[in-house]
Design a protein around this motif. Structure first.
Motif, PDB file in Angstrom:
ATOM      1  N   ALA A  12       0.723  -1.021  -0.203  1.00 19.04           N
ATOM      2  CA  ALA A  12      -0.076  -0.103  -0.121  1.00 19.04           C
ATOM      3  C   ALA A  12       0.659   1.439   0.152  1.00 19.04           C
ATOM      4  O   ALA A  12       0.356   2.392  -0.313  1.00 19.04           O
ATOM      5  N   ARG A  13       2.414   1.197   0.385  1.00 16.65           N
ATOM      6  CA  ARG A  13       3.011   2.361   0.542  1.00 16.65           C
ATOM      7  C   ARG A  13       3.129   3.198  -0.747  1.00 16.65           C
ATOM      8  O   ARG A  13       2.940   4.234  -0.995  1.00 16.65           O
ATOM      9  N   ALA A  14       3.250   2.171  -1.755  1.00 13.89           N
ATOM     10  CA  ALA A  14       3.608   2.834  -3.198  1.00 13.89           C
ATOM     11  C   ALA A  14       2.276   3.902  -3.809  1.00 13.89           C
ATOM     12  O   ALA A  14       2.234   4.888  -3.992  1.00 13.89           O
TER      13      ALA A  14
ATOM     14  N   GLY B 194      14.886  16.607  -0.354  1.00 16.46           N
ATOM     15  CA  GLY B 194      16.315  16.163  -0.244  1.00 16.46           C
ATOM     16  C   GLY B 194      16.964  16.348   1.131  1.00 16.46           C
ATOM     17  O   GLY B 194      18.064  16.679   1.297  1.00 16.46           O
ATOM     18  N   VAL B 195      15.803  16.328   2.294  1.00 16.16           N
ATOM     19  CA  VAL B 195      16.524  16.594   3.613  1.00 16.16           C
ATOM     20  C   VAL B 195      16.247  15.515   4.476  1.00 16.16           C
ATOM     21  O   VAL B 195      16.170  15.637   5.831  1.00 16.16           O
ATOM     22  N   SER B 196      15.986  14.390   3.992  1.00 18.10           N
ATOM     23  CA  SER B 196      15.991  12.851   4.935  1.00 18.10           C
ATOM     24  C   SER B 196      17.194  13.133   6.013  1.00 18.10           C
ATOM     25  O   SER B 196      18.554  13.055   5.382  1.00 18.10           O
ATOM     26  N   SER B 197      16.940  12.806   7.102  1.00 22.24           N
ATOM     27  CA  SER B 197      18.155  12.992   7.924  1.00 22.24           C
ATOM     28  C   SER B 197      17.994  11.514   8.945  1.00 22.24           C
ATOM     29  O   SER B 197      16.985  11.312   9.304  1.00 22.24           O
ATOM     30  N   ARG B 198      19.243  11.640   9.700  1.00 24.35           N
ATOM     31  CA  ARG B 198      19.033  10.451  10.800  1.00 24.35           C
ATOM     32  C   ARG B 198      18.189  11.069  11.928  1.00 24.35           C
ATOM     33  O   ARG B 198      17.589  10.260  12.491  1.00 24.35           O
ATOM     34  N   TRP B 199      18.364  12.342  12.244  1.00 25.51           N
ATOM     35  CA  TRP B 199      17.387  13.099  13.254  1.00 25.51           C
ATOM     36  C   TRP B 199      15.931  12.749  12.778  1.00 25.51           C
ATOM     37  O   TRP B 199      15.077  12.379  13.690  1.00 25.51           O
ATOM     38  N   GLY B 200      15.592  12.850  11.670  1.00 31.66           N
ATOM     39  CA  GLY B 200      14.359  12.672  11.314  1.00 31.66           C
ATOM     40  C   GLY B 200      13.786  11.324  11.426  1.00 31.66           C
ATOM     41  O   GLY B 200      12.564  10.923  11.710  1.00 31.66           O
ATOM     42  N   ALA B 201      14.741  10.386  11.199  1.00 34.29           N
ATOM     43  CA  ALA B 201      14.414   8.868  11.138  1.00 34.29           C
ATOM     44  C   ALA B 201      14.019   8.674  12.648  1.00 34.29           C
ATOM     45  O   ALA B 201      13.277   7.771  12.994  1.00 34.29           O
ATOM     46  N   PHE B 202      14.878   9.214  13.478  1.00 35.39           N
ATOM     47  CA  PHE B 202      14.848   8.943  14.896  1.00 35.39           C
ATOM     48  C   PHE B 202      13.275   9.706  15.535  1.00 35.39           C
ATOM     49  O   PHE B 202      12.709   8.863  16.338  1.00 35.39           O
ATOM     50  N   LEU B 203      13.276  10.713  15.227  1.00 34.49           N
ATOM     51  CA  LEU B 203      11.725  11.458  15.419  1.00 34.49           C
ATOM     52  C   LEU B 203      10.777  10.749  15.036  1.00 34.49           C
ATOM     53  O   LEU B 203       9.741  10.252  15.932  1.00 34.49           O
ATOM     54  N   ASP B 204      10.596  10.213  13.794  1.00 33.60           N
ATOM     55  CA  ASP B 204       9.392   9.546  13.166  1.00 33.60           C
ATOM     56  C   ASP B 204       9.354   8.255  13.993  1.00 33.60           C
ATOM     57  O   ASP B 204       8.128   8.201  14.329  1.00 33.60           O
TER      58      ASP B 204
ATOM     59  N   SER C 133      -0.079  11.857   8.443  1.00 34.60           N
ATOM     60  CA  SER C 133       1.103  12.455   8.430  1.00 34.60           C
ATOM     61  C   SER C 133       2.277  11.670   8.955  1.00 34.60           C
ATOM     62  O   SER C 133       3.304  11.937   8.251  1.00 34.60           O
ATOM     63  N   ASP C 134       2.198  10.402   9.038  1.00 31.78           N
ATOM     64  CA  ASP C 134       3.237   9.287   9.189  1.00 31.78           C
ATOM     65  C   ASP C 134       4.080   9.075   7.760  1.00 31.78           C
ATOM     66  O   ASP C 134       5.294   8.749   7.423  1.00 31.78           O
ATOM     67  N   LEU C 135       2.904   9.236   6.801  1.00 30.67           N
ATOM     68  CA  LEU C 135       3.576   8.776   5.436  1.00 30.67           C
ATOM     69  C   LEU C 135       3.846  10.117   4.701  1.00 30.67           C
ATOM     70  O   LEU C 135       4.613  10.186   3.734  1.00 30.67           O
ATOM     71  N   VAL C 136       3.162  11.374   5.064  1.00 28.90           N
ATOM     72  CA  VAL C 136       3.513  12.721   4.524  1.00 28.90           C
ATOM     73  C   VAL C 136       5.037  13.133   5.023  1.00 28.90           C
ATOM     74  O   VAL C 136       5.995  13.826   3.920  1.00 28.90           O
ATOM     75  N   ASP C 137       5.282  12.840   6.272  1.00 24.99           N
ATOM     76  CA  ASP C 137       6.508  13.823   6.710  1.00 24.99           C
ATOM     77  C   ASP C 137       7.847  13.095   5.950  1.00 24.99           C
ATOM     78  O   ASP C 137       8.912  13.717   5.317  1.00 24.99           O
ATOM     79  N   GLY C 138       8.040  11.796   5.721  1.00 22.94           N
ATOM     80  CA  GLY C 138       8.970  11.041   5.020  1.00 22.94           C
ATOM     81  C   GLY C 138       8.913  11.521   3.392  1.00 22.94           C
ATOM     82  O   GLY C 138       9.996  11.759   2.863  1.00 22.94           O
ATOM     83  N   ASN C 139       7.826  11.391   2.887  1.00 24.14           N
ATOM     84  CA  ASN C 139       7.648  11.856   1.838  1.00 24.14           C
ATOM     85  C   ASN C 139       8.211  13.351   1.439  1.00 24.14           C
ATOM     86  O   ASN C 139       8.884  13.755   0.342  1.00 24.14           O
ATOM     87  N   MET C 140       7.694  14.335   2.342  1.00 23.98           N
ATOM     88  CA  MET C 140       8.428  15.764   2.162  1.00 23.98           C
ATOM     89  C   MET C 140       9.867  15.759   2.405  1.00 23.98           C
ATOM     90  O   MET C 140      10.316  16.457   1.709  1.00 23.98           O
TER      91      MET C 140
ATOM     92  N   SER D 238       7.948  22.327   7.601  1.00 23.60           N
ATOM     93  CA  SER D 238       9.210  21.413   7.722  1.00 23.60           C
ATOM     94  C   SER D 238       8.579  19.841   7.878  1.00 23.60           C
ATOM     95  O   SER D 238       7.453  19.574   8.565  1.00 23.60           O
ATOM     96  N   PRO D 239       9.331  18.839   7.453  1.00 25.35           N
ATOM     97  CA  PRO D 239       8.831  17.371   7.769  1.00 25.35           C
ATOM     98  C   PRO D 239       8.843  17.490   9.349  1.00 25.35           C
ATOM     99  O   PRO D 239       7.973  16.617   9.525  1.00 25.35           O
ATOM    100  N   ASP D 240       9.734  17.837  10.103  1.00 24.28           N
ATOM    101  CA  ASP D 240       9.503  17.754  11.640  1.00 24.28           C
ATOM    102  C   ASP D 240       8.269  18.441  12.104  1.00 24.28           C
ATOM    103  O   ASP D 240       7.603  17.572  12.968  1.00 24.28           O
TER     104      ASP D 240
END
Ligand SMILES: CCCCCCCC/C=C\CCCCCCCC(=O)OC[C@H](COP(=O)(O)O[C@@H]1[C@H](O)[C@H](OP(=O)(O)O)[C@@H](O)[C@H](O)[C@H]1O)OC(=O)CCCCCCC/C=C\CCCCCCCC
Ligand SMILES: Nc1ccn([C@@H]2O[C@H](COP(=O)(O)O)[C@@H](O)[C@H]2O)c(=O)n1
Ligand SMILES: [Mg+2]
Ligand SMILES: [Mg+2]
Length: 219
Positions: free
Chosen positions: A6-8, A77-87, A65-72, A27-29
């Protein structure tokens, strides 16, 4: 399974909305934080009062929003380790609110100790299922298994049942039985998933230790 299939579809559907938010300077955060707050509000304001229909509507509005934040993050082009941790960390908070809200209902006016315990079991087992993957990966293992009931399944099964069970309050007879059924399904499914992941980590850890003896993780 949903994560795979379903993710795609949801990525395609939500991409224009994610792009719109980025253009507005969001912002994604911020999306991660507001989404979690919305899920918590829906679950902890409505579910303990037995208002499952409205609680599910509010949660559904925010849970995507959990699918929108990563998409954003990926679009910008701002995917980050912090973002992955926060998510991932806030996923655990949101899940606690959903199953905690249901447990509070059964501990109070829902008056059913067994279902209260099952809801708590869903909460705890879901956290442990997620932890197995996080911990396995942190000690360098691939954890090449997702298992029967991942987070998306836990949420979809529980929220569809809760939303429909809430129609009991509008006069639909017997439909409230769906929520207990869903809780039992999620509880058993989570236990199976936990078993699948532990077996996989046991095998991968054994292979890794045999290939490189003396290099075991110590923390
Ligand atoms: C009159 C009827 C009233 C009904 C009211 C409305 C009902 C609406 C019901 C339900 C809607 C539910 C929507 C749930 C959407 C869930 C979306 C979501 O958040 O998915 C998250 C998931 C995982 O994301 P991450 O990669 O960020 O998370 C990782 C994961 O948590 C790992 O945990 P683990 O899985 O291992 O336990 C962690 O290890 C990791 O740290 C963490 O990062 O995203 C996905 O899986 C993507 C797929 C989403 C698929 C959503 C499908 C929604 C489908 C159907 C909704 C159907 C609504 C139909 C209603 C019909 C009612 C009659
Ligand atoms: N605030 C955020 C949220 C997420 N990310 C990145 O997206 C990945 C998760 O993607 P989802 O589609 O599951 O949301 C996550 O691992 C991060 O790489 C981010 O950077 N900032
Ligand atoms: Mg996300
Ligand atoms: Mg997430």
């Amino acid at each position: 399974m949903l994560n795979k299939y379903a993710r795609a579809f949801f990525t395609r559907v939500l991409t224009p909305f994610a792009a719109f938010l980025l253009r507005r300077g969001v912002s994604p955060d911020a999306v991660t934080l507001i989404g979690t707050a919305g899920v918590m509000a829906g679950a902890l304001v409505f579910f303990p009062r037995g208002e499952f229909f409205w609680g599910t509507i509010v949660i559904t509005l925010f849970v995507f929003s959990d699918l929108v934040d990563g998409n954003m993050a990926r679009q910008a082009g701002v995917s980050s380790r912090w973002g992955a941790f926060l998510d991932s960390t806030l996923d655990r908070v949101a899940d606690s609110a959903v199953f905690g809200g249901i447990a509070l209902w059964y501990a109070g006016r829902g008056d059913d100790n067994v279902l209260c315990a099952v809801a708590i079991f869903c909460l705890a087992s879901g956290q442990v299922v997620s932890y197995t993957k996080a911990r396995g990966e942190s000690i360098g293992l691939p954890v090449a298994v997702n298992g029967l009931v991942e987070r998306a399944e836990r949420l979809v099964i529980t929220l569809v049942a809760a939303g429909l069970a809430g129609l009991h309050g509008f006069g639909v007879p017997h439909i409230d039985v769906l929520l207990p059924v869903a809780l039992w399904v999620v509880a058993v499914g989570s236990l199976v998933t936990l078993g699948q992941r532990v077996v996989t980590v046991r095998k991968e850890a054994g292979e890794a230790d045999a290939a490189a003896p003396g290099s075991e993780a110590t923390s």
